[in-house]
Design a protein around this motif. Structure first.
Motif, PDB file in Angstrom:
ATOM      1  N   ARG A 126      98.767  -5.839  46.284  1.00 42.49           N
ATOM      2  CA  ARG A 126      99.966  -5.040  46.491  1.00 42.49           C
ATOM      3  C   ARG A 126     100.142  -4.880  48.001  1.00 42.49           C
ATOM      4  NH1 ARG A 126      99.715   0.273  42.846  1.00 42.49           N
ATOM      5  NH2 ARG A 126     101.985   0.200  43.142  1.00 42.49           N
ATOM      6  N   TYR A 127     101.371  -4.599  48.389  1.00 47.17           N
ATOM      7  CA  TYR A 127     101.689  -4.611  49.816  1.00 47.17           C
ATOM      8  C   TYR A 127     102.288  -3.271  50.240  1.00 47.17           C
ATOM      9  CZ  TYR A 127     100.988  -9.559  49.091  1.00 47.17           C
ATOM     10  OH  TYR A 127     100.439 -10.762  48.758  1.00 47.17           O
ATOM     11  N   GLY A 128     101.782  -2.765  51.340  1.00 47.35           N
ATOM     12  CA  GLY A 128     102.261  -1.493  51.853  1.00 47.35           C
ATOM     13  C   GLY A 128     101.472  -1.069  53.068  1.00 47.35           C
TER      14      GLY A 128
ATOM     15  N   VAL B 236     104.885  14.294  56.455  1.00 47.31           N
ATOM     16  CA  VAL B 236     104.914  12.847  56.688  1.00 47.31           C
ATOM     17  C   VAL B 236     105.792  12.166  55.653  1.00 47.31           C
ATOM     18  CG1 VAL B 236     103.498  10.755  56.704  1.00 47.31           C
ATOM     19  CG2 VAL B 236     102.692  12.812  57.870  1.00 47.31           C
ATOM     20  N   LEU B 237     105.703  12.600  54.420  1.00 45.60           N
ATOM     21  CA  LEU B 237     106.517  12.005  53.363  1.00 45.60           C
ATOM     22  C   LEU B 237     108.010  12.238  53.637  1.00 45.60           C
ATOM     23  CD1 LEU B 237     106.329  10.504  50.676  1.00 45.60           C
ATOM     24  CD2 LEU B 237     106.266  12.713  49.527  1.00 45.60           C
ATOM     25  N   ASN B 238     108.361  13.461  54.015  1.00 47.82           N
ATOM     26  CA  ASN B 238     109.762  13.754  54.344  1.00 47.82           C
ATOM     27  C   ASN B 238     110.244  12.906  55.506  1.00 47.82           C
ATOM     28  OD1 ASN B 238     109.715  15.718  52.366  1.00 47.82           O
ATOM     29  ND2 ASN B 238     109.505  17.438  53.781  1.00 47.82           N
ATOM     30  N   ALA B 239     109.410  12.785  56.531  1.00 48.69           N
ATOM     31  CA  ALA B 239     109.788  12.003  57.714  1.00 48.69           C
ATOM     32  C   ALA B 239     109.959  10.527  57.365  1.00 48.69           C
ATOM     33  CB  ALA B 239     108.736  12.177  58.804  1.00 48.69           C
ATOM     34  N   LEU B 240     109.058  10.010  56.553  1.00 49.02           N
ATOM     35  CA  LEU B 240     109.133   8.597  56.160  1.00 49.02           C
ATOM     36  C   LEU B 240     110.428   8.317  55.402  1.00 49.02           C
ATOM     37  CD1 LEU B 240     107.544   5.862  56.014  1.00 49.02           C
ATOM     38  CD2 LEU B 240     106.751   6.627  53.763  1.00 49.02           C
ATOM     39  N   HIS B 241     110.780   9.189  54.453  1.00 55.40           N
ATOM     40  CA  HIS B 241     112.004   8.998  53.677  1.00 55.40           C
ATOM     41  C   HIS B 241     113.252   9.174  54.539  1.00 55.40           C
ATOM     42  CE1 HIS B 241     109.822   8.392  50.108  1.00 55.40           C
ATOM     43  NE2 HIS B 241     109.613   9.658  49.770  1.00 55.40           N
ATOM     44  N   GLN B 242     113.169  10.041  55.553  1.00 53.13           N
ATOM     45  CA  GLN B 242     114.327  10.249  56.422  1.00 53.13           C
ATOM     46  C   GLN B 242     114.570   9.047  57.331  1.00 53.13           C
ATOM     47  OE1 GLN B 242     114.558  14.043  58.464  1.00 53.13           O
ATOM     48  NE2 GLN B 242     115.640  13.156  60.207  1.00 53.13           N
ATOM     49  N   VAL B 243     113.500   8.501  57.900  1.00 56.52           N
ATOM     50  CA  VAL B 243     113.656   7.399  58.848  1.00 56.52           C
ATOM     51  C   VAL B 243     113.841   6.063  58.129  1.00 56.52           C
ATOM     52  CG1 VAL B 243     112.597   6.183  60.796  1.00 56.52           C
ATOM     53  CG2 VAL B 243     112.301   8.658  60.566  1.00 56.52           C
ATOM     54  N   TYR B 244     113.125   5.873  57.010  1.00 52.49           N
ATOM     55  CA  TYR B 244     113.196   4.598  56.279  1.00 52.49           C
ATOM     56  C   TYR B 244     113.527   4.875  54.802  1.00 52.49           C
ATOM     57  CZ  TYR B 244     110.704   2.929  60.425  1.00 52.49           C
ATOM     58  OH  TYR B 244     110.345   2.625  61.712  1.00 52.49           O
ATOM     59  N   PRO B 245     114.755   5.320  54.510  1.00 44.10           N
ATOM     60  CA  PRO B 245     115.061   5.806  53.157  1.00 44.10           C
ATOM     61  C   PRO B 245     114.996   4.748  52.064  1.00 44.10           C
ATOM     62  CG  PRO B 245     117.042   5.661  54.507  1.00 44.10           C
ATOM     63  CD  PRO B 245     115.895   5.446  55.432  1.00 44.10           C
ATOM     64  N   GLN B 246     115.199   3.496  52.372  1.00 43.77           N
ATOM     65  CA  GLN B 246     115.251   2.466  51.331  1.00 43.77           C
ATOM     66  C   GLN B 246     114.168   1.409  51.481  1.00 43.77           C
ATOM     67  OE1 GLN B 246     117.334   2.822  48.793  1.00 43.77           O
ATOM     68  NE2 GLN B 246     118.177   4.674  49.758  1.00 43.77           N
ATOM     69  N   ARG B 247     113.164   1.683  52.284  1.00 42.89           N
ATOM     70  CA  ARG B 247     112.190   0.635  52.607  1.00 42.89           C
ATOM     71  C   ARG B 247     110.857   0.783  51.879  1.00 42.89           C
ATOM     72  NH1 ARG B 247     115.145  -3.409  54.861  1.00 42.89           N
ATOM     73  NH2 ARG B 247     116.670  -2.505  56.288  1.00 42.89           N
ATOM     74  N   PHE B 248     110.478   2.019  51.526  1.00 46.27           N
ATOM     75  CA  PHE B 248     109.154   2.265  50.952  1.00 46.27           C
ATOM     76  C   PHE B 248     109.268   3.163  49.720  1.00 46.27           C
ATOM     77  CE2 PHE B 248     108.651   1.894  55.580  1.00 46.27           C
ATOM     78  CZ  PHE B 248     107.690   0.904  55.692  1.00 46.27           C
TER      79      PHE B 248
ATOM     80  N   VAL C  26      99.907   6.006  50.557  1.00 47.43           N
ATOM     81  CA  VAL C  26     100.227   4.587  50.629  1.00 47.43           C
ATOM     82  C   VAL C  26     101.731   4.440  50.472  1.00 47.43           C
ATOM     83  CG1 VAL C  26      99.869   2.289  49.678  1.00 47.43           C
ATOM     84  CG2 VAL C  26      97.989   3.951  49.663  1.00 47.43           C
ATOM     85  N   ALA C  27     102.392   3.876  51.499  1.00 46.90           N
ATOM     86  CA  ALA C  27     103.820   3.589  51.448  1.00 46.90           C
ATOM     87  C   ALA C  27     103.980   2.126  51.045  1.00 46.90           C
ATOM     88  CB  ALA C  27     104.460   3.859  52.806  1.00 46.90           C
ATOM     89  N   PHE C  28     104.279   1.900  49.765  1.00 44.86           N
ATOM     90  CA  PHE C  28     104.418   0.543  49.256  1.00 44.86           C
ATOM     91  C   PHE C  28     105.746  -0.046  49.705  1.00 44.86           C
ATOM     92  CE2 PHE C  28     101.593   2.639  46.222  1.00 44.86           C
ATOM     93  CZ  PHE C  28     100.567   1.715  46.115  1.00 44.86           C
ATOM     94  N   LEU C  29     105.740  -1.325  50.062  1.00 41.45           N
ATOM     95  CA  LEU C  29     106.978  -2.007  50.397  1.00 41.45           C
ATOM     96  C   LEU C  29     107.811  -2.179  49.138  1.00 41.45           C
ATOM     97  CD1 LEU C  29     105.735  -4.835  52.801  1.00 41.45           C
ATOM     98  CD2 LEU C  29     106.848  -2.705  53.418  1.00 41.45           C
ATOM     99  N   LYS C  30     109.094  -1.841  49.206  1.00 41.97           N
ATOM    100  CA  LYS C  30     109.966  -2.042  48.047  1.00 41.97           C
ATOM    101  C   LYS C  30     110.245  -3.521  47.815  1.00 41.97           C
ATOM    102  CE  LYS C  30     112.323   2.381  47.630  1.00 41.97           C
ATOM    103  NZ  LYS C  30     113.647   3.073  47.533  1.00 41.97           N
ATOM    104  N   SER C  31     110.147  -4.307  48.853  1.00 45.27           N
ATOM    105  CA  SER C  31     110.319  -5.753  48.723  1.00 45.27           C
ATOM    106  C   SER C  31     109.535  -6.439  49.831  1.00 45.27           C
ATOM    107  CB  SER C  31     111.802  -6.144  48.805  1.00 45.27           C
ATOM    108  OG  SER C  31     112.334  -5.780  50.068  1.00 45.27           O
ATOM    109  N   GLY C  32     109.136  -7.662  49.563  1.00 49.03           N
ATOM    110  CA  GLY C  32     108.439  -8.446  50.573  1.00 49.03           C
ATOM    111  C   GLY C  32     106.936  -8.204  50.589  1.00 49.03           C
TER     112      GLY C  32
END
Length: 463
Positions: free
Chosen positions: A430-432, A370-382, A394-400
């Motif tokens: 915190r947001y994620g 899941v971690l690999n998939a998350l980074h592949q699909v959303y590399p700069q978001r979490f 927990v995938a924290f939002l990098k912004s917002g």
């Protein structure tokens, strides 16, 4: 309305309401006529109309059924089924609907079903007349023995079966503890953020409820001592915090235990997924480090075996056993005996230990998928802060701070993630997204799921 019309209307309404579903078998003409005290011709007439209109089909010797090919417009549930609390309803929907990344659900594809069924058959065949009586409110004695053996070996406790109380889930455990020990104005401190359903329960049963923040080392004990030193109860998840998955540090554990001993307060330790650790540096349960006997240990089989078991347990300080037994006799009824018998065999014969060992390696692999998939699909978001174990990340939002809008968007695509901010009681959040990984079977499955809301996700996060 004549007799056949009444029967016709009842069946039609049951089918339209969805209470009788396509393929369901209905009563035979002879049986229904005898049950209603009417002539067989009356029932035959009603069935003939229903068959003619396509609601029923006659299958000869196989009986009469609701038409398997019947297509009905799905009706929304009645308004009184939904709860008034919107946040609570959102978490209920995440919990109860089918989809990817569900929280708190053990691996359903890797459970040893055949072994469980064999043990169930043995328990059924061993049934005796005395098993039909009211079950003991503290639990089936062999199960209490099996649990005591398990927690003593695996979680470092030192308890006897006499100290184990079987309950129907974490919420009942928590309610039973407070019913037994708490006075109306006793101060109760809960983690912030904290387990959502536990929080909702405490809002209803604890009049003097307060919160202590959680950081990367677990509950902030300095904050607790500064603002709530007079607390009577502190409720924590020290092994893997819910939902941040951090572990309570050793210095804070000792600090908390010293405070509880000095103040004669109670620590309620929720060890909900303490079995799932992925390294050799395993911290034992807080209860195992408790020389003052101030920790009340709560465990569950919902996360290790199946939620449908509805079986949890409390390990009580020795001096509280009689008080809990008395309260249980008044407010509880005891769990059904047969599931307890099956579970006790499953643990005592060693199958539970084998299952946990298998799940640890499986969950570690699935988390990485899941971690690999998350980074592949959303590399700069979490970004993710990995812990030593658990059942979710927990995938924290990098912004917002749009985690609630984002979670609702993903849920529309059957991605049953939870917004982290929803788990907070205070204003500092915190947001994620809280993402379960235990039932993801491949990295490609996770990638495909994450891609479903991709365009809408990017548009939302770009504002």
């Amino acid at each position: 309305m004549s007799g056949y019309q009444t029967i016709y209307q009842r069946y039609k309404q049951q089918i339209l309401n969805g209470q009788l579903k396509p393929g369901d078998k209905v009563a035979s003409i002879r049986v229904l006529a005898a049950d209603l005290g009417v002539a067989k011709k009356t029932v035959e007439t009603a069935y003939s109309i229903l068959i003619g209109e396509g609601y029923l089909v006659s299958q000869g010797a196989h009986g009469t059924r609701v038409n398997p090919d019947l297509k009905l417009q799905r009706r929304p549930p009645p308004d009184n089924i939904a709860v008034a609390d919107h946040e609570l309803q959102q978490l209920i929907d995440i919990r109860d609907n089918a989809g990817h990344f569900r929280l708190g659900i053990p691996s359903l594809d890797a459970f040893p079903y055949k072994k469980w069924l064999l043990l169930a058959a043995k328990a059924v065949r061993a049934m005796r007349p005395e098993h039909m009586l009211i079950p003991p409110v503290m639990g089936h004695q062999p199960l209490r023995q099996a649990i005591a053996n398990y927690v003593n070996i695996s979680r470092g406790l030192n308890c006897s079966p006499h100290q184990v109380c079987i309950t129907s889930g974490y919420k009942q455990s928590l309610a039973l503890i407070l019913q037994t020990l708490a006075a109306p104005q006793d101060k109760v401190v809960y983690e912030d953020p904290g387990y959502f359903f536990g929080h909702k329960l405490l809002q209803r049963i604890a009049k003097n409820l307060h919160y202590a923040p959680v950081d990367r080392d677990g509950i902030n004990v300095d904050y607790l001592l500064k603002h709530h030193q007079d607390a009577r109860f502190v409720i924590i998840t020290p092994a893997h915090h819910s939902p941040l998955a951090v572990t309570l540090s050793l210095p804070r554990r000792q600090q908390l235990l010293n405070w509880a001993q000095t103040r004669q307060a109670w620590i309620i330790e929720d060890d909900y997924d303490g079995e799932f650790h992925y390294s050799k540096k395993v911290l034992p349960a807080l209860k195992s480090q408790d020389p003052g006997d101030r920790v009340i240990y709560v465990g569950t089989f919902s996360k290790t075996i199946m939620p449908a078991m509805r079986t949890s347990y409390i390990v009580l300080p020795k001096k509280l056993v009689n008080r809990f037994h008395e309260t249980a006799e008044i407010v509880a009824t005891g769990l059904p005996l047969l599931p307890q018998q099956i579970l006790s065999r499953f643990i005592a014969e060693g199958h539970f230990f084998k299952h946990l060992k298998k799940m640890r390696s499986l969950y570690q692999a699935r988390r990485q998928m899941v971690l690999n998939a998350l980074h592949q699909v959303y590399p700069q978001r979490f970004y993710v802060e990995l812990s030593d174990g658990g059942m979710h990340l927990v995938a924290f939002l990098k912004s917002g701070s749009q985690d609630q809008q984002l979670a609702e968007l993903w849920q529309q695509h059957q991605l049953l993630v939870s917004p982290l901010s929803l788990w907070y009681a205070g204003k500092t959040k915190r947001y994620g997204l809280v993402i379960g990984y235990t039932n993801i079977t491949s990295e490609q499955e996770a990638i495909t799921a994450f891609k479903r809301p991709y365009q809408q996700t990017v548009a939302l996060l770009n504002g």
